[in-house]
Structure formats: C-alpha cells, structure tokens
Scaffold this active site. Structure first.
Site, PDB file in Angstrom:
ATOM      1  N   ARG A 111       0.799  -1.220   0.000  1.00 56.99           N
ATOM      2  CA  ARG A 111       0.000   0.000   0.000  1.00 56.99           C
ATOM      3  C   ARG A 111       0.840   1.283   0.000  1.00 56.99           C
ATOM      4  O   ARG A 111       0.323   2.377  -0.190  1.00 56.99           O
ATOM      5  CB  ARG A 111      -0.959  -0.026   1.207  1.00 56.99           C
ATOM      6  CG  ARG A 111      -2.033  -1.098   1.070  1.00 56.99           C
ATOM      7  CD  ARG A 111      -2.720  -1.418   2.390  1.00 56.99           C
ATOM      8  NE  ARG A 111      -1.927  -2.320   3.222  1.00 56.99           N
ATOM      9  CZ  ARG A 111      -2.329  -2.808   4.399  1.00 56.99           C
ATOM     10  NH1 ARG A 111      -3.505  -2.476   4.887  1.00 56.99           N
ATOM     11  NH2 ARG A 111      -1.551  -3.622   5.093  1.00 56.99           N
ATOM     12  N   ALA A 124      33.141  42.767   0.222  1.00 56.59           N
ATOM     13  CA  ALA A 124      32.035  42.282  -0.603  1.00 56.59           C
ATOM     14  C   ALA A 124      32.562  41.699  -1.904  1.00 56.59           C
ATOM     15  O   ALA A 124      33.463  42.252  -2.524  1.00 56.59           O
ATOM     16  CB  ALA A 124      31.079  43.427  -0.902  1.00 56.59           C
TER      17      ALA A 124
HETATM   18  C1  UD1 Z   1      -2.182  -6.014  11.496  1.00 57.13           C
HETATM   19  C2  UD1 Z   1      -3.147  -6.865  12.334  1.00 57.13           C
HETATM   20  C3  UD1 Z   1      -4.358  -6.023  12.694  1.00 57.13           C
HETATM   21  C4  UD1 Z   1      -3.915  -4.791  13.437  1.00 57.13           C
HETATM   22  C5  UD1 Z   1      -2.873  -4.011  12.628  1.00 57.13           C
HETATM   23  C6  UD1 Z   1      -2.298  -2.895  13.462  1.00 57.13           C
HETATM   24  C7  UD1 Z   1      -2.887  -9.181  11.594  1.00 57.13           C
HETATM   25  C8  UD1 Z   1      -3.485 -10.291  10.803  1.00 57.13           C
HETATM   26  N1  UD1 Z   1      -3.548  -8.008  11.569  1.00 57.13           N
HETATM   27  O1  UD1 Z   1      -2.828  -5.690  10.293  1.00 57.13           O
HETATM   28  O2  UD1 Z   1      -5.250  -6.773  13.508  1.00 57.13           O
HETATM   29  O3  UD1 Z   1      -5.020  -3.992  13.714  1.00 57.13           O
HETATM   30  O4  UD1 Z   1      -1.794  -4.867  12.242  1.00 57.13           O
HETATM   31  O5  UD1 Z   1      -1.408  -2.127  12.744  1.00 57.13           O
HETATM   32  O6  UD1 Z   1      -1.862  -9.364  12.224  1.00 57.13           O
HETATM   33  N2  UD1 Z   1       4.441  -8.878   8.066  1.00 57.13           N
HETATM   34  C9  UD1 Z   1       5.413  -9.853   7.876  1.00 57.13           C
HETATM   35  N3  UD1 Z   1       5.090 -10.944   7.123  1.00 57.13           N
HETATM   36  C10 UD1 Z   1       3.877 -11.112   6.571  1.00 57.13           C
HETATM   37  C11 UD1 Z   1       2.887 -10.122   6.776  1.00 57.13           C
HETATM   38  C12 UD1 Z   1       3.205  -9.016   7.540  1.00 57.13           C
HETATM   39  O7  UD1 Z   1       6.522  -9.743   8.353  1.00 57.13           O
HETATM   40  O8  UD1 Z   1       3.681 -12.148   5.914  1.00 57.13           O
HETATM   41  C13 UD1 Z   1       4.795  -7.719   8.877  1.00 57.13           C
HETATM   42  C14 UD1 Z   1       4.709  -6.415   8.125  1.00 57.13           C
HETATM   43  O9  UD1 Z   1       5.973  -6.086   7.569  1.00 57.13           O
HETATM   44  C15 UD1 Z   1       4.281  -5.438   9.201  1.00 57.13           C
HETATM   45  C16 UD1 Z   1       3.522  -6.275  10.190  1.00 57.13           C
HETATM   46  O10 UD1 Z   1       3.862  -7.616   9.927  1.00 57.13           O
HETATM   47  O11 UD1 Z   1       5.412  -4.865   9.851  1.00 57.13           O
HETATM   48  C17 UD1 Z   1       2.007  -6.089  10.095  1.00 57.13           C
HETATM   49  O12 UD1 Z   1       1.587  -6.416   8.786  1.00 57.13           O
HETATM   50  P1  UD1 Z   1       0.516  -5.574   8.020  1.00 57.13           P
HETATM   51  O13 UD1 Z   1       0.283  -6.185   6.696  1.00 57.13           O
HETATM   52  O14 UD1 Z   1       0.859  -4.145   8.056  1.00 57.13           O
HETATM   53  O15 UD1 Z   1      -0.776  -5.849   8.932  1.00 57.13           O
HETATM   54  P2  UD1 Z   1      -2.084  -4.997   9.043  1.00 57.13           P
HETATM   55  O16 UD1 Z   1      -2.926  -5.207   7.842  1.00 57.13           O
HETATM   56  O17 UD1 Z   1      -1.743  -3.592   9.357  1.00 57.13           O
HETATM   57 CA    CA Z   2       0.180  -2.449   9.484  1.00 57.03          CA
END
Ligand code: UD1
Ligand code: CA
Length: 452
Positions: free
Chosen positions: A15, A378
């Site tokens: 995103r 200057a």
């Molecule tokens: C996540 C939470 C959500 C919470 C939100 C808060 C889950 C399923 N959802 O959603 O409930 O409200 O954070 O900000 O956990 N990441 C990995 N590997 C992956 C996927 C993600 O390392 O396969 C890491 C991302 O780099 C990030 C973090 O995990 O730092 C969170 O992932 P992101 O996709 O941002 O989760 P949200 O959709 O924000």
């Molecule tokens: Ca997040």
C-alpha cells in the site's frame, strides 16, 4: 524475567506503492524500523529478532549488527512471520514481545507496561488495544458479555456489527514463550490465504484461558503505517511529540507547526526557533541561540548565543556568538570561530574563519584557512579550483581583503596585508603589504617605478 523481542518486518508494504521496503521509509529522518529496534533494545533481554522477507538484503544492511535475523521465505501473514522466528527465538526467554516495524510511535513505557501486565497474570498473552473513531483497517477487538476479550476479527472478515466496534488491535503483543510456539502451529489459513497472528486470541480463549488487553491511552502511539497518508500522520504526531519535549525543556518555538526537528537533534536552553526551520541529522545547537525563520540545518554543531537567520547549513561548525544570514550558506567543513559575522549571499566550504572575522556580502570562501579579525570585502572569491584540483588559500590575522578581490589559489596572504578593490591575487603577499591591480602587485613597488 527474560524477554525476547520479535520485530515483524517482512511484509511488502504494497500500500506504500514504493520501490523501497515499507519499514525503511524515513520518519523524522530515521527508517521506521529504527524505532522498533530502539523499543526492542529497551524491553528485550537479548538482541531482538527481526523477521525479514521482502527487501531482506536492504533491511539487513540498515539494521547491521543491532539484531538477529529470521527469514520469512513467503509473506504468508503475521502468524507465519512469527513462526519464522521460532528457530532463533523459541525457548530462550520467559516472554516474547511481538511488534510490527510499522508502528514507530509506540513508547517503550507502554510496551514495558504490556510486558508487566503479562508477567503478572497466568494468561498466555496480553495485547495492546486502542479506542478510536477512525478504525483505519485495524482488526476489531471482540469482547464477551463479561468484558473479556474473545477474538480479534480482521476488517475483511468482520460482520457489520463487528465493523462498528471501536476498540482496535494495535498490533503489539506479549506472549508466554512456552505457549506461543506450539499455539502458532494451530493457526489455520484465513480466507485471504494468510496466517493471522490475531487468531491466537481465539485459540487461547477456546482453551479456556483469559486474554488480557492493555488499552493505550495515547492514540498516536498506535498509528500503524500502511500508506503514505499514514506516514504523514505519523510525521505530524512525531513532530508534535518532539517539539513539545523541546519546549518543555526550555526551547522557545514561535510556530511548532512549521518547525521540523529530527529525533536525533539536540538543542540548548533559551534557544528560540523561528517558523519554517528544519533541523536535521546530528545537529547540535547550544544555549541562547536564535535560529530561523526559513532556515535549514543538517548535521551541524552550533555553539551558544549564535544567530542563524534564513540560511542553509550542512556539516558545518559554528563556535559561540556567530551571527549569520540572511541567505548564507555553509557547506561541508565550514568552521566559523567565535564571533564570526557572515552576512547575505556568502558561501563557505571546507574552510576555517578565525575569531571575529567578518564576511558581510556576496563571497565564496572554499578551501581556505583564515585568521582572526580578518575583513573579507564584498564580492571576494577564493578561486580554489583550476578545473582539475582544489587549492588552498591561507590568510593571516588582521588582513583586509578589499571588495571584489579574486584570490587565485594556492596563495598565502601574510598578517595585516591589504588588497585593493578588484585585485586579482595570483602570488603570495608578504605580511604588512598592500597589493592592488590585475594581477595584484605591491603598492610601494609601482610607486618606485613611477619615480614618486
Ligand atoms: C495487522 C493486524 C491487525 C492490526 C494491525 C495494526 C494481523 C493479521 N492483523 O494488520 O489486527 O489492527 O496490524 O497495525 O496481524 N508482516 C510480515 N510478514 C507477513 C505479513 C506481515 O513480516 O507475511 C509484517 C509487516 O511487515 C508489518 C507487520 O507484519 O510490519 C504487520 O503487517 P501488516 O500487513 O501491516 O498488517 P495490518 O494489515 O496492518
Ligand atoms: Ca500495518
């Protein structure tokens, strides 16, 4: 009590629509991930484990030796990400703190409270929640009739009633180590094809265990960054936090909304910062200074009682009582000693200007070493570059450089020497000598020739 911190940083950050991995986007001048590393250093017992995947090499390079790494081969969700850390982290501590690298404003005090809350109850995990009218795609925290947490439902899977819930999952957890790792293996794939860490809440509740939730008091702390709009919100919140802290410690800000200060900057008491001022990097400002308006300062050391007005400074050093601007520019290696005055449209690079030296208007000084109480007229230019190499200019104490003098380097000017307006100095000038003309010659010699 031993605590291991696991930082999730493998996600693509789709995103953000960026070539740069999300966790490396800068906030307040530092990569997002840096904030999580700082938090981990404060609450963790051992070096934290960073889960890398997308852009792993770049992320590793930024982190260096401040953490251990676990690789998540495919980005299959947050539960899978934590699972990837099992080989490195499982079994080494009593508690495992899991944070996302995209929540940079979380305070270490809050995370410590989460750990303490977990340590003082028998449940398998404690989670951080926040109450907000703007759910921003966060998971909703579902509570049962008795008020205890029963599940976290991701927005994509939530029913209309669940979507209306205004208690949100902030994305920071503290788990009992012995419970976490086996429980992770029981997480099923979601309809979106990911393994959600948030499913652990339901798993715990199904076991008849109580899940504790700590509600964050300051909403800003839980800003999670998924888009560049979120990034700018975090930047505003961080700016306000940094500026407030400086004002509380004795710095005056005329307009905090247009004052941009990196987290790494230091400022002394009774310094006044005027609007539209940016202070970046390793900048250190002393006491009683006036900085701005319309000033940008990078990685510069500034002493006490300095005035910097509408100017741009980079990798420079100002001793006490320097006064400069408007429209002055200091580049790398400019060093202005105590009481130097630099007026409009001057540029100084790789040069030392001794105490009390004055450079009022329209000058370029590069690769020069200038003594005390020198007057730089200057339009003076050090012609330091011959097309291939840079050359040095040396100017002794109490020299008077007339307006529009060209100093063709390498050249040395002795103490108390003087140059006439428009002189083009191509040879060294002895002490106490006045030169004039193009090319510049000592004044007394031309008098002798004329027979005067
Ligand atoms: C996540 C939470 C959500 C919470 C939100 C808060 C889950 C399923 N959802 O959603 O409930 O409200 O954070 O900000 O956990 N990441 C990995 N590997 C992956 C996927 C993600 O390392 O396969 C890491 C991302 O780099 C990030 C973090 O995990 O730092 C969170 O992932 P992101 O996709 O941002 O989760 P949200 O959709 O924000
Ligand atoms: Ca997040």
């Amino acid at each position: 009590m031993k605590v291991t911190a696991v930082i999730l940083a493998a996600g693509q950050g789709t995103r953000m629509r960026s070539a740069l991995p999300k966790v490396l986007h800068p906030l307040g001048g530092r990569p997002l991930l840096q904030y999580s590393l700082d938090l981990a250093a404060k609450v963790g017992s051992a070096s934290p484990v960073v889960v890398v995947g997308h852009g792993a090499d770049q992320v590793r390079e930024t982190v260096g030796d401040k953490a251990r790494f676990a690789v998540q081969e495919q980005q299959l969700g947050t539960a899978n990400a934590v699972q990837s850390a099992a080989a490195v982290a499982a079994g080494e501590a009593d508690y495992v703190v899991v944070i996302s690298a995209d929540m940079p404003l979380l305070r270490s005090e809050t995370l410590q409270e989460l750990v303490n809350r977990q340590a003082s109850n028998d449940g398998p995990l404690t989670m951080l929640t926040v109450k907000s009218e703007n759910p921003r795609g966060f998971g909703r925290v579902v509570r049962g009739a008795d008020g205890s947490v029963t599940a976290i439902v991701e927005e994509a899977q939530a029913t209309p009633e669940q979507l209306a819930i205004r208690e949100l999952n902030a994305g920071a957890y503290c788990f009992r180590d012995a419970w976490l790792w086996p429980a992770l293996r029981r997480v099923n794939m979601s309809p979106k094809g990911e393994y959600y860490l948030t499913d652990l809440v339901e798993i715990a509740v199904a076991e008849g265990q109580v899940v504790q939730a700590l509600v964050a008091e300051d909403k800003c702390e839980t800003i999670g960054i998924n888009t560049r709009v979120h990034l700018s919100e975090a930047e505003t919140a961080l700016r306000s936090r940094i500026n407030t802290a400086w004002m509380e410690s004795g710095v005056t800000m005329i307009d905090p909304a247009t004052t941009y200060i990196d987290a790494s900057v230091q400022i002394g008491r009774d310094t006044v910062i005027w609007p539209n001022t940016c202070l970046y990097g390793e900048t250190v400002i002393g006491e009683g200074c006036e900085i701005g308006p319309n000033t940008m300062i990078h990685d510069t050391l500034i002493g006490n009682r300095c005035k910097v007005f509408a100017s741009v400074l980079e990798k420079a050093e100002l001793e006490d009582g320097v006064d400069m601007g408007p429209f002055a520019r200091l580049r790398k290696g400019a060093h202005l000693a105590e009481g130097v005055h630099m007026g409009n449209f001057g540029e100084v690079k790789d040069s030392y200007l001794g105490p009390g030296t004055k450079m009022g208007h329209f000058s370029y000084i590069g690769n020069a070493n200038i003594g005390n109480e020198v007057n730089i007229g200057a339009g003076t230019i050090t012609c330091n570059y011959d097309g291939k190499h840079k050359h040095q200019t040396e100017i002794g104490d109490h020299v008077f450089i007339g307006s529009d003098t060209m100093l063709v380097a390498p050249v040395k000017i002795g103490a108390r020497a003087r140059t006439g307006a428009g002189a083009v100095v191509t040879r060294d000038i002895a002490a106490d000598t006045t030169v004039v003309g193009v090319p510049a010659r000592p004044l007394y010699k031309s008098k002798e020739k004329d027979g005067n």
